[in-house]
Design an enzyme around this catalytic site. Structure first.
Site, mmCIF file in Angstrom:
data_model
loop_
_atom_site.group_PDB
_atom_site.id
_atom_site.type_symbol
_atom_site.label_atom_id
_atom_site.label_comp_id
_atom_site.label_asym_id
_atom_site.label_seq_id
_atom_site.Cartn_x
_atom_site.Cartn_y
_atom_site.Cartn_z
ATOM 1 N N ASP A 180 -7.981 36.845 -49.722
ATOM 2 C CA ASP A 180 -8.719 38.113 -50.263
ATOM 3 C C ASP A 180 -7.628 38.553 -51.506
ATOM 4 O O ASP A 180 -6.771 38.598 -51.447
ATOM 5 C CB ASP A 180 -8.729 39.096 -49.854
ATOM 6 C CG ASP A 180 -9.233 40.145 -49.679
ATOM 7 O OD1 ASP A 180 -9.741 40.888 -50.598
ATOM 8 O OD2 ASP A 180 -9.508 41.706 -48.937
ATOM 9 N N SER A 221 -13.107 47.152 -45.866
ATOM 10 C CA SER A 221 -13.059 48.035 -47.340
ATOM 11 C C SER A 221 -12.562 49.015 -47.667
ATOM 12 O O SER A 221 -11.693 49.468 -47.095
ATOM 13 C CB SER A 221 -14.176 47.179 -47.936
ATOM 14 O OG SER A 221 -14.259 47.112 -49.035
ATOM 15 N N HIS A 240 -11.872 38.064 -50.181
ATOM 16 C CA HIS A 240 -12.827 39.660 -49.197
ATOM 17 C C HIS A 240 -13.205 39.243 -48.252
ATOM 18 O O HIS A 240 -14.125 40.730 -47.124
ATOM 19 C CB HIS A 240 -13.284 40.757 -50.016
ATOM 20 C CG HIS A 240 -13.082 42.118 -49.854
ATOM 21 N ND1 HIS A 240 -11.784 42.647 -49.449
ATOM 22 C CD2 HIS A 240 -14.028 43.734 -49.763
ATOM 23 C CE1 HIS A 240 -12.130 44.197 -48.982
ATOM 24 N NE2 HIS A 240 -13.396 44.042 -49.740
ATOM 25 N N ASP A 241 -14.771 38.919 -48.501
ATOM 26 C CA ASP A 241 -16.169 38.703 -47.537
ATOM 27 C C ASP A 241 -15.923 38.753 -46.201
ATOM 28 O O ASP A 241 -16.456 38.917 -45.040
ATOM 29 C CB ASP A 241 -16.890 37.758 -47.886
ATOM 30 C CG ASP A 241 -18.092 38.321 -48.680
ATOM 31 O OD1 ASP A 241 -18.261 39.757 -49.413
ATOM 32 O OD2 ASP A 241 -19.303 37.457 -49.111
ATOM 33 N N ARG A 250 -23.953 43.700 -59.770
ATOM 34 C CA ARG A 250 -23.589 43.417 -58.556
ATOM 35 C C ARG A 250 -23.227 41.826 -59.170
ATOM 36 O O ARG A 250 -22.294 40.977 -57.837
ATOM 37 C CB ARG A 250 -25.020 42.807 -57.516
ATOM 38 C CG ARG A 250 -24.659 42.330 -55.937
ATOM 39 C CD ARG A 250 -24.331 42.227 -55.703
ATOM 40 N NE ARG A 250 -24.499 42.600 -54.347
ATOM 41 C CZ ARG A 250 -23.900 43.174 -52.991
ATOM 42 N NH1 ARG A 250 -23.046 43.714 -52.586
ATOM 43 N NH2 ARG A 250 -24.533 42.750 -51.734
#
Lengths: 391, 391
Positions: B331, B153, B364-365, B223
């Site tokens: 992602d 990332s 993405h994680d 968040r």
């Protein structure tokens, strides 16, 4: 074919004294609904089309208000003489939903039970309740059966629910860019927007009216999130990409872009930032915070299959009308896959269903735009409906 | 092959008195950087791997702090004895970036020029600046050339920038789930998060420290938005779907779900809401609001092709090292297409590049998770690197 605007229009208003029982178990009484109509109801009252609205829209579908240049209805490109939904043939009705902030009774009005402004005490309304409230309006107008119910997005959910609640009262259901329920990601975006509003200190637990303030910060953030989900990644890239802001004072999307970073965390650097802030600011000037909560919750709660063990095919067993569904390839809010779930359920029940997946770049917003294939599809479908009553 | 944790670790600290010139034209002096190392630097100092961190991470890559059970490093599944990045072979370095809030100098520290807490006066830092600051740390450690720079990332952006800024100082660049620049949609999400923070009345223009408050409302919303973009639509659907909240007091994702709606606009109804609120609450307890602005801005600004007329192939002409890139199919934050842009630019320059598109459901994680194909790929690549210096 020449088309024109419906011209000057005026909203009308109906008062309902008897209580409307709501899905939550609560009820609402002494409420008003604002509506508009375009075209003329024919003699046997068979040409009426109800158009249901989504989050940030209203009963004002088409035309303008006298003396107000920029007051064009939100679906004016679709509805009018010679337009796809042709008001020379159809009698078109738009109703502002209960709890909205464009004239019908909502959280900013007085609660007859307490004499106080409703605020957070306004009852939670569902798609189901809106459909019931719309049916009462049609009763007053003496319309027993609709030629069609049409809606996009949340409006499409109302059209679908109509076909389940009142299968005998409509001949066609036209549901555009919609879904049989929200996904976890859809709910997630709604929840973040609601948290932004509810945690704004000016929200005052939903009773901000009596404090003379508006939770504008929260509304701005909520609207910015909404806009990201309305546009496709592609159209955002084409329209904005990494283009820099314009010189001081210029409007977004015009003028010469600056070519160096200002290296600031709080100032606008990119055009996309300018666009989103502008949309957020505008929205916070007119939209009601409690309405935002109510409408996003109605979206979250919509899930007609829930009462049928999650089985969408069983859900649509009670449907009777014909269906047109359309979705847009780049819509990632309510993707084509969600429309296909509905189409499959209808086919499982051997219903007459037409379905189009339209290759349009604009994402969810495409349902409001004048794409020739999309409008051609609706025009052809409404012409088919018109033959049923002119024949 | 048996693998284990690196065990107890301790952060170290370096002070830099001479000013670091920043990309913005500003400079920062008398700053400190916190770092950790794992494994042993070999005699010719050829086995060092720098691991760069993303938004919500730090120098604490692996292992635990003595007496703190839950203090596992953020990439502990990857780094350790016998793990894919094997600390029996490599000397691994993690550095907390300037402006972060995990020990290195940041907005919550004193500005030596004014004696006041930096707050909003902390200079805007870029990926470029972080890379320069990291190079200074390596100078102090006496490491002339790195075996590899690794990051995912925003960390991947630093790895890429390293290969452009210091082509002779590294032999391999490993950039995971990254992009050559943010898209308009990426910037849009960052901007909404920043607006939520900046418009929180407790932000006080970035000088909230002196008011004894923290803009927690804004941090929570920021968040929550982040989490939506880290997860794929699919994994959110599988994990949460439309599952209802648990009985009062229970933790998310455990217990028996309730089966009826509560019909509330403000209470938690769905598990996804509970999950997001929990993530937002936790984050707002420890993350610095100014750091959030700085780091998202560093993401926005990253665009190495900008100095080369937007031509990514020309940009990578100065690169010298070998590359491994990897992306994840689901992602949608930094999609495989963005990694492919980089691969193409490297191939245009006839660089040695390996690329894997990994079919993983987590969005993405995924770059933080222990997927066997992903970890297998990294293990094999690091074994190849290890041969260069053990041979």
């Amino acid at each position: 074919m020449a088309s024109s605007s419906v011209g000057d229009v005026s909203p009308q208003r109906l008062r309902f004294e008897s209580a409307l029982p709501l899905r939550s178990g609560a009820q609402i009484r002494d409420y008003e609904l604002v509506y508009e109509t375009y075209g003329r109801l024919n003699a046997d009252k068979s040409n009426a089309v109800l158009v249901c609205h989504a989050l940030n829209a209203s009963h004002h579908l088409a035309g303008t208000y006298a003396g107000q240049d920029k007051s064009e209805g939100w679906w004016d490109n679709l509805i009018g003489p010679g337009k796809p939904l042709d008001t020379d043939k159809f009698f078109v009705i738009g109703i502002n939903n209960l709890g909205s902030c464009f004239g019908s009774t909502g959280p900013m009005h007085q609660n007859p039970d307490t004499g106080r402004i409703y605020g957070a005490d306004f009852p939670v309304v569902t798609v189901h309740d809106w459909v019931d409230a719309q049916a009462r309006v049609l009763d007053r107008l003496g319309i027993t059966q609709l030629a069609a119910v049409l809606g996009g997005s949340l409006g499409g959910m109302q059209a679908l629910d109509w076909s389940l609640r009142y299968p005998e009262r409509m001949r066609h259901c036209i549901a555009i860019a919609t879904a049989p329920s929200l996904s976890a990601q859809n709910i997630a975006f709604n929840e973040v927007a609601r948290r932004a509003i509810v945690t704004d200190p000016d929200f005052h637990g939903g009773f901000f009216y009596e404090h003379g303030v508006v939770p504008k910060r929260g509304l701005r953030v909520a609207r910015m999130i909404g806009h990201i989900t309305y546009l496709s990644d592609d159209v955002m890239e084409t329209k904005f990409g990494r283009k820099m802001r314009e010189a001081q004072g210029a409007l977004p999307l015009s003028g010469t872009p600056s070519d160096d970073y200002a290296y600031s965390t709080q100032d606008i650097e990119f055009q996309i930032e300018s666009y989103l802030r502008h949309q957020g600011d505008k929205f916070s000037e007119y939209f009601d915070a409690n309405t935002y909560l109510l409408i996003t919750r109605a979206l979250d709660y919509f899930d007609p299959a829930r009462e049928h063990g999650g089985d969408l095919s069983r859900t649509f067993a009670s449907s009777r009308c014909k269906y047109l569904l359309a979705s847009f390839t780049t819509d990632w809010r309510f993707s084509p896959a969600r429309s296909r779930e509905i189409v499959k359920a209808l086919l499982d029940n051997k219903r007459d269903v037409s379905y189009a997946e339209i290759d349009a770049p604009h994402g969810h917003d495409a349902f409001l735009l004048e794409d020739p294939r999309y409008h051609g599809l609706l025009r052809a479908y409404f012409q088919r409906i018109a033959k049923e009553f002119s024949a």
